[in-house]
Design a protein around this motif. Sequence first.
Motif, PDB file in Angstrom:
ATOM      1  N   CYS A  47       0.894  -1.086   0.134  1.00 45.00           N
ATOM      2  CA  CYS A  47      -0.079  -0.421   0.051  1.00 45.00           C
ATOM      3  C   CYS A  47       1.049   1.570   0.311  1.00 45.00           C
ATOM      4  O   CYS A  47       0.295   2.279  -1.126  1.00 45.00           O
ATOM      5  N   LEU A  48       2.054   0.690   1.119  1.00 43.43           N
ATOM      6  CA  LEU A  48       2.594   2.385   0.731  1.00 43.43           C
ATOM      7  C   LEU A  48       3.079   2.771  -0.284  1.00 43.43           C
ATOM      8  O   LEU A  48       3.593   4.015  -1.147  1.00 43.43           O
ATOM      9  N   ARG A  49       4.146   1.706  -1.349  1.00 47.01           N
ATOM     10  CA  ARG A  49       4.775   1.963  -2.504  1.00 47.01           C
ATOM     11  C   ARG A  49       3.316   2.218  -3.134  1.00 47.01           C
ATOM     12  O   ARG A  49       3.759   3.166  -4.399  1.00 47.01           O
ATOM     13  N   GLY A  50       2.418   1.641  -3.691  1.00 47.47           N
ATOM     14  CA  GLY A  50       0.812   1.860  -4.874  1.00 47.47           C
ATOM     15  C   GLY A  50       0.281   3.731  -4.386  1.00 47.47           C
ATOM     16  O   GLY A  50      -0.062   3.698  -5.446  1.00 47.47           O
ATOM     17  N   PHE A  55      -0.088  12.467  -2.761  1.00 53.74           N
ATOM     18  CA  PHE A  55      -0.573  12.568  -1.671  1.00 53.74           C
ATOM     19  C   PHE A  55       0.340  11.492  -0.848  1.00 53.74           C
ATOM     20  O   PHE A  55       0.940  11.896   0.636  1.00 53.74           O
ATOM     21  N   GLY A  56       1.008  10.755  -0.571  1.00 51.41           N
ATOM     22  CA  GLY A  56       2.109  10.133   0.358  1.00 51.41           C
ATOM     23  C   GLY A  56       1.360  10.219   1.688  1.00 51.41           C
ATOM     24  O   GLY A  56       2.520  10.431   2.502  1.00 51.41           O
ATOM     25  N   ALA A  57       0.043   9.502   1.476  1.00 49.11           N
ATOM     26  CA  ALA A  57      -0.569   9.545   2.704  1.00 49.11           C
ATOM     27  C   ALA A  57      -0.086   8.249   3.627  1.00 49.11           C
ATOM     28  O   ALA A  57      -0.596   7.918   4.520  1.00 49.11           O
ATOM     29  N   ILE A  58       0.766   7.114   2.958  1.00 47.47           N
ATOM     30  CA  ILE A  58       0.958   5.997   3.692  1.00 47.47           C
ATOM     31  C   ILE A  58       2.343   6.645   4.734  1.00 47.47           C
ATOM     32  O   ILE A  58       3.375   5.589   3.693  1.00 47.47           O
ATOM     33  N   PHE A  59       2.647   5.293   5.819  1.00 50.12           N
ATOM     34  CA  PHE A  59       4.093   5.532   5.887  1.00 50.12           C
ATOM     35  C   PHE A  59       4.059   4.366   7.461  1.00 50.12           C
ATOM     36  O   PHE A  59       2.978   4.019   7.603  1.00 50.12           O
ATOM     37  N   ASP A  60       5.474   3.784   7.478  1.00 49.45           N
ATOM     38  CA  ASP A  60       5.312   3.016   9.016  1.00 49.45           C
ATOM     39  C   ASP A  60       5.621   3.537  10.120  1.00 49.45           C
ATOM     40  O   ASP A  60       6.089   4.409   9.976  1.00 49.45           O
ATOM     41  N   VAL A  66       0.359   2.764   8.844  1.00 46.12           N
ATOM     42  CA  VAL A  66      -0.933   3.478   9.029  1.00 46.12           C
ATOM     43  C   VAL A  66      -1.190   5.147   7.806  1.00 46.12           C
ATOM     44  O   VAL A  66       0.085   5.315   6.881  1.00 46.12           O
ATOM     45  N   ILE A  67      -2.354   5.243   7.506  1.00 50.22           N
ATOM     46  CA  ILE A  67      -2.611   6.430   6.658  1.00 50.22           C
ATOM     47  C   ILE A  67      -2.922   7.067   7.429  1.00 50.22           C
ATOM     48  O   ILE A  67      -3.546   7.046   7.817  1.00 50.22           O
ATOM     49  N   ILE A  68      -2.454   8.722   7.641  1.00 58.75           N
ATOM     50  CA  ILE A  68      -2.449   9.522   7.568  1.00 58.75           C
ATOM     51  C   ILE A  68      -3.706  10.436   6.697  1.00 58.75           C
ATOM     52  O   ILE A  68      -3.573  10.645   5.989  1.00 58.75           O
ATOM     53  N   PRO A  69      -5.073  10.250   8.139  1.00 63.74           N
ATOM     54  CA  PRO A  69      -6.297  10.468   6.978  1.00 63.74           C
ATOM     55  C   PRO A  69      -6.202  12.499   6.778  1.00 63.74           C
ATOM     56  O   PRO A  69      -6.546  12.396   5.428  1.00 63.74           O
ATOM     57  N   GLU A  70      -5.464  12.494   6.979  1.00 58.64           N
ATOM     58  CA  GLU A  70      -4.795  14.280   6.152  1.00 58.64           C
ATOM     59  C   GLU A  70      -4.710  14.582   5.008  1.00 58.64           C
ATOM     60  O   GLU A  70      -4.612  15.668   4.366  1.00 58.64           O
TER      61      GLU A  70
END
Length: 111
Positions: A47-50, A55-60, A66-70
């Motif tokens: 998901c992070l790579r996708g 947006f770059g909303a996904i982090f380890d 986790v997905i940062i909703p903002e």
Amino acid sequence: MPWEKNEAAGGETSGRDARIAARAREENWKKPPRRIESAECITCDSCLRGCPAEFGAIFDRGLDVVIIPELCSGCPACVLECPVDCIYVDEDWTPTDESLWKHIELTADGA
């Protein structure tokens, strides 16, 4: 499609940077953000790579992803990449906590 990766953008993330600075979602985003159910996630980082760079909303975060909703527009890009279907619409999202924003700021240059 608007949620596809934009290679022509040359890595520019001005909209993303503004969302990070404001710690707020775009007002014109109609879809709610996504969330990852950690009990179901296998931490494969697909998901992070996708997640589209704009947006770059996904982090380890340690052992969790986790997905940062903002930062999440609600597009389906991460859902389409997830091999275990652990990403859901988050109608009842809450603002991201301060400790995670500090992590985002520290990793922003490498995103």
